[in-house]
Every structure is written in C-alpha cells, then in structure tokens.
Scaffold this motif. Structure first.
Motif, PDB file in Angstrom:
ATOM      1  N   ILE A   1       0.843  -1.198   0.000  1.00  0.00           N
ATOM      2  CA  ILE A   1       0.000   0.000   0.000  1.00  0.00           C
ATOM      3  C   ILE A   1       0.881   1.251   0.000  1.00  0.00           C
ATOM      4  O   ILE A   1       0.572   2.240  -0.668  1.00  0.00           O
ATOM      5  N   TRP A   2       2.005   1.190   0.718  1.00  0.00           N
ATOM      6  CA  TRP A   2       2.982   2.297   0.698  1.00  0.00           C
ATOM      7  C   TRP A   2       3.451   2.557  -0.733  1.00  0.00           C
ATOM      8  O   TRP A   2       3.509   3.694  -1.184  1.00  0.00           O
ATOM      9  N   GLU A   3       3.795   1.490  -1.419  1.00  0.00           N
ATOM     10  CA  GLU A   3       4.294   1.614  -2.794  1.00  0.00           C
ATOM     11  C   GLU A   3       3.206   2.087  -3.757  1.00  0.00           C
ATOM     12  O   GLU A   3       3.484   2.856  -4.669  1.00  0.00           O
TER      13      GLU A   3
ATOM     14  N   ALA B   1      11.189   4.569   1.030  1.00  0.00           N
ATOM     15  CA  ALA B   1      10.976   3.744   2.223  1.00  0.00           C
ATOM     16  C   ALA B   1      12.271   3.612   3.017  1.00  0.00           C
ATOM     17  O   ALA B   1      13.369   3.659   2.455  1.00  0.00           O
ATOM     18  N   ASP B   2      12.138   3.469   4.311  1.00  0.00           N
ATOM     19  CA  ASP B   2      13.258   3.227   5.231  1.00  0.00           C
ATOM     20  C   ASP B   2      14.284   4.350   5.260  1.00  0.00           C
ATOM     21  O   ASP B   2      15.457   4.110   5.550  1.00  0.00           O
ATOM     22  N   ALA B   3      13.865   5.564   4.955  1.00  0.00           N
ATOM     23  CA  ALA B   3      14.761   6.708   5.020  1.00  0.00           C
ATOM     24  C   ALA B   3      14.268   7.656   6.112  1.00  0.00           C
ATOM     25  O   ALA B   3      13.092   8.011   6.137  1.00  0.00           O
TER      26      ALA B   3
ATOM     27  N   GLY C   1       2.323  10.196  -1.426  1.00  0.00           N
ATOM     28  CA  GLY C   1       2.972   9.372  -0.416  1.00  0.00           C
ATOM     29  C   GLY C   1       2.124   9.291   0.839  1.00  0.00           C
ATOM     30  O   GLY C   1       1.118   9.988   0.982  1.00  0.00           O
ATOM     31  N   HIS C   2       2.549   8.443   1.761  1.00  0.00           N
ATOM     32  CA  HIS C   2       1.784   8.200   2.986  1.00  0.00           C
ATOM     33  C   HIS C   2       2.351   8.984   4.165  1.00  0.00           C
ATOM     34  O   HIS C   2       2.943   8.423   5.078  1.00  0.00           O
ATOM     35  N   GLY C   3       2.140  10.281   4.166  1.00  0.00           N
ATOM     36  CA  GLY C   3       2.629  11.131   5.239  1.00  0.00           C
ATOM     37  C   GLY C   3       1.893  10.941   6.550  1.00  0.00           C
ATOM     38  O   GLY C   3       2.393  11.300   7.601  1.00  0.00           O
ATOM     39  N   CYS C   4       0.702  10.387   6.519  1.00  0.00           N
ATOM     40  CA  CYS C   4      -0.088  10.205   7.738  1.00  0.00           C
ATOM     41  C   CYS C   4      -0.181   8.740   8.156  1.00  0.00           C
ATOM     42  O   CYS C   4      -0.940   8.404   9.059  1.00  0.00           O
TER      43      CYS C   4
END
Length: 158
Positions: free
Chosen positions: A29-31, A95-97, A109-112
């Motif tokens: 879902i992030w992607e 991701a992962d940053a 993007g998924h800021g929340c």
C-alpha cells in the motif's frame, strides 16, 4: 473466572505470528501511494485479503469506487473498525529513510501512515474473527474500507 490476560496473550500471539505477512501488505500500500478516490490497488488488495479470511464484501459504496465494507458473523454486538489507505499529493518518500528523500518528486505518499492504519485494522479484524470463531462467540465484525479520508471526507459518505 476472568480470562482477560489469557485472551490478550492469545490475540497478541496470533498477530505476531503473521507480522511479516501484514508488513508485506502495508509495504504494498505504501508503494501504491494512491490519492483520494483513486486507491484502486490498495482497496482491491485489502478486499482480497479479507475475502480470503472469510469476510463477505460489499464494494463500490456511496458513489465511491474504492469504498467497501467487509463483514463476518451476524447479530450483536456489531464491532466495527475503520481502515484508511489513501495517500497525499506531494509526499512521495523513499521507504526506510529517516530524512526527506522523495521516491518520485511531486508524487503521492503516505505522510499520515494510512498504509499502517489500513493494514493494522486489517490484522485486527482478522484476528478478532478467528477469536470469535474459535471461542464460538456471537456478533458481527465489520471493516469499513475508507477512501479519501484525508482532504475529501470519504468517511462522511459512508
């Protein structure tokens, strides 16, 4: 006799045993990072997983193509959960940053953390369904798949 601690342990172990599976769903879902009312792949993925887990699905609700309700069981109590999965414009993130590194400049993007909310809620309803079934309990469990939660009031239509 109060079995609360025993039940909490049982439920926690069930979720922990599938944490990699749920992390994979959240990562997808992030992607996808789909904006409001366009969460087609995210909604489809969540519906597919819920259907495999034994939930019935009502989709394309209130004029929202990506809105759905997944339901298991019948009668009372009715226990409902809200799962969100929309992304926001301009918040693309690698991701992962830990610092701001857009994956695609200007993209969504998924800021929340809606990829986490939608997936955490998914895990909750599935483990509750299994618990209800294994303990022969009554009730209805619902997952409200809510698109456009951010900036468009998707849940108001549901």
């Amino acid at each position: 006799m109060d079995h609360t601690d025993e039940y909490i342990k049982e439920i926690s172990e069930k979720i922990d045993s599938k944490k990699d599976y749920y992390a994979e769903i959240s990562n997808k879902i992030w992607e996808f990072a789909e904006p409001r009312f366009q969460e087609y792949r995210s909604s489809e993925l969540l519906q597919h997983v819920l259907k495999q887990a034994g939930f019935s699905i009502k989709a394309d609700l209130a004029g929202e193509k990506t809105a759905f309700i997944a339901e298991y069981g019948s009668g009372k109590p009715v226990i409902a959960f809200l799962g969100e999965f929309d992304a926001l414009p301009g918040l693309s993130q690698k991701a992962d940053a830990a610092e701001r590194i857009p994956a695609n400049t200007g993209s969504c993007g998924h800021g929340c953390g809606h990829q986490l909310i939608g997936t955490g809620t998914l895990a909750s309803v599935i483990v509750l369904k299994d618990f209800v079934k294994e303990h022969n309990l009554q009730g209805t469990i619902r997952y409200y798949g809510c698109p456009a939660e951010e900036n468009a009031g998707g849940k108001a239509f549901l």
